[in-house]
Design a protein around this motif. Structure first.
Motif, PDB file in Angstrom:
ATOM      1  N   MET A 100       0.837  -1.196   0.000  1.00  0.00           N
ATOM      2  CA  MET A 100       0.000   0.000   0.000  1.00  0.00           C
ATOM      3  C   MET A 100       0.877   1.252   0.000  1.00  0.00           C
ATOM      4  SD  MET A 100      -2.996   0.902   2.715  1.00  0.00           S
ATOM      5  CE  MET A 100      -3.575   2.570   2.899  1.00  0.00           C
ATOM      6  N   SER A 101       0.534   2.237  -0.811  1.00  0.00           N
ATOM      7  CA  SER A 101       1.358   3.430  -0.929  1.00  0.00           C
ATOM      8  C   SER A 101       1.212   4.321   0.301  1.00  0.00           C
ATOM      9  CB  SER A 101       0.967   4.215  -2.182  1.00  0.00           C
ATOM     10  OG  SER A 101      -0.373   4.641  -2.090  1.00  0.00           O
ATOM     11  N   LYS A 102       2.291   5.014   0.639  1.00  0.00           N
ATOM     12  CA  LYS A 102       2.290   5.912   1.788  1.00  0.00           C
ATOM     13  C   LYS A 102       2.266   7.365   1.298  1.00  0.00           C
ATOM     14  CE  LYS A 102       4.734   2.856   4.983  1.00  0.00           C
ATOM     15  NZ  LYS A 102       5.820   2.781   5.990  1.00  0.00           N
ATOM     16  N   PRO A 103       1.553   8.246   2.023  1.00  0.00           N
ATOM     17  CA  PRO A 103       1.457   9.636   1.579  1.00  0.00           C
ATOM     18  C   PRO A 103       2.628  10.489   2.034  1.00  0.00           C
ATOM     19  CG  PRO A 103       0.105   9.306   3.529  1.00  0.00           C
ATOM     20  CD  PRO A 103       0.700   7.962   3.188  1.00  0.00           C
ATOM     21  N   ILE A 104       2.744  11.658   1.415  1.00  0.00           N
ATOM     22  CA  ILE A 104       3.620  12.725   1.892  1.00  0.00           C
ATOM     23  C   ILE A 104       2.866  13.477   2.990  1.00  0.00           C
ATOM     24  CG2 ILE A 104       4.670  14.943   1.253  1.00  0.00           C
ATOM     25  CD1 ILE A 104       4.947  13.809  -1.610  1.00  0.00           C
ATOM     26  N   GLY A 105       3.530  13.773   4.088  1.00  0.00           N
ATOM     27  CA  GLY A 105       2.931  14.578   5.144  1.00  0.00           C
ATOM     28  C   GLY A 105       3.351  16.030   5.011  1.00  0.00           C
ATOM     29  N   ILE A 106       2.436  16.930   5.248  1.00  0.00           N
ATOM     30  CA  ILE A 106       2.718  18.378   5.163  1.00  0.00           C
ATOM     31  C   ILE A 106       2.043  19.049   6.351  1.00  0.00           C
ATOM     32  CG2 ILE A 106       2.497  20.473   3.742  1.00  0.00           C
ATOM     33  CD1 ILE A 106       1.938  18.585   1.323  1.00  0.00           C
ATOM     34  N   PHE A 107       2.780  19.941   7.048  1.00  0.00           N
ATOM     35  CA  PHE A 107       2.096  20.716   8.083  1.00  0.00           C
ATOM     36  C   PHE A 107       2.501  22.186   8.041  1.00  0.00           C
ATOM     37  CE2 PHE A 107       5.853  19.560  10.781  1.00  0.00           C
ATOM     38  CZ  PHE A 107       6.118  20.782  11.410  1.00  0.00           C
ATOM     39  N   ASP A 108       1.580  23.015   8.497  1.00  0.00           N
ATOM     40  CA  ASP A 108       1.810  24.458   8.571  1.00  0.00           C
ATOM     41  C   ASP A 108       0.946  25.031   9.685  1.00  0.00           C
ATOM     42  OD1 ASP A 108       2.667  27.072   7.931  1.00  0.00           O
ATOM     43  OD2 ASP A 108       0.941  27.393   6.638  1.00  0.00           O
ATOM     44  N   SER A 109       1.253  26.245  10.078  1.00  0.00           N
ATOM     45  CA  SER A 109       0.459  26.953  11.086  1.00  0.00           C
ATOM     46  C   SER A 109      -0.795  27.509  10.420  1.00  0.00           C
ATOM     47  CB  SER A 109       1.272  28.101  11.676  1.00  0.00           C
ATOM     48  OG  SER A 109       1.598  29.036  10.652  1.00  0.00           O
TER      49      SER A 109
END
Length: 259
Positions: free
Chosen positions: A1-10
């Motif tokens: 199963m493919s894994k996603p890219i994680g992105i975070f910001d305020s």
């Protein structure tokens, strides 16, 4: 199963980075955290920024992300060294694009519009010293702009008034490049283009960050194949309406999450 890219910001600003990542990496899925409840990070202490960055990182790791983009200049400059030292996934950071501005400027004067947390950081000063030798870097805190963007006031008169207040002194000092040192600020590009003379080059980090993300995924054999169906999931711990307005599309899922 493919894994996603994680992105975070305020908050919602990092979606400007997400757009560029999606454009350059169309087969990659992603999970995005908008920590709007705690926006802006730029006025918080270094310790607070670090703790928020740890919280966001651990939530994304719990979502099985294979790489994390810290889509916030302030979080990058204050927390990314710690995150890289303590978590076993690649991290991509954002910092003001001083180097391309220094290469482009003819007047040898570059303006940087950013938050207090970015402008006061050690990483920002190291980058400026490294790439801007012989260049005058004129710093301007964009106090209040993140809050207006988080409120969806991208074309409001109060936003325009604030931008004029910040930009005019830099123009009077002769800048010919303006670096957008916060991932929220690209959403002000239509207004900036209206306010700035045509000879001013506006530079943000989105394209370079997406290129670096692609390179790091390739280096770690984490790139998805062309037949992968991309899914984009967005979480906000505040009002989701602005986030939906910025990223709403059939292949995007926007949800409230208390984090």
């Amino acid at each position: 199963m493919s894994k996603p890219i994680g992105i975070f910001d305020s908050g919602v600003g990092g979606t400007s980075i997400w757009r560029e990542i999606r454009r350059q990496l169309p087969f990659e899925g992603s999970v995005y955290l908008a920590d709007s409840k705690n926006a802006p990070y730029g006025i918080k202490s270094k310790e607070d920024i670090l703790q928020l960055s740890i919280k966001n990182t651990e939530l994304l790791l719990n979502k099985d992300c294979k790489l994390i983009v810290v889509a916030c200049n302030t979080a990058t400059t204050n927390a990314i060294d710690y995150l890289r030292a303590n978590y076993n996934v690649p991290f991509i950071g954002i910092e003001p694009a001083i180097k391309p501005a220094a290469l482009r400027t003819k007047s040898k004067k570059v303006g940087v519009l950013a938050t207090k947390g970015t402008l006061s950081s050690r990483l920002f000063h190291n980058t400026s010293r490294m790439f801007a030798e012989g260049i005058e870097v004129i710093e301007q805190e964009g106090t209040g702009l993140v809050e207006l963007i988080e409120a969806g006031k991208l074309a409001a008169e109060e936003t325009k008034t604030l931008l004029v207040k910040y930009i005019d002194p830099m123009l009077q000092q002769g800048i010919d490049c303006l670096v957008l040192g916060c991932t929220h600020y690209p959403y002000l590009l239509p207004m900036l283009k209206e306010l700035l003379p045509q000879n001013i080059t506006i530079i943000d980090s989105g394209e370079a960050v997406a290129r670096q993300t692609k390179a790091v995924l390739a280096k770690n054999n984490l790139l998805e194949s062309a037949d992968n169906h991309s899914e984009y999931v967005f979480y906000s711990n505040s009002n989701v309406d602005v986030l939906k307005g910025l990223v709403g599309s059939p292949d995007s899922e926007v949800e409230y999450l208390d984090f």
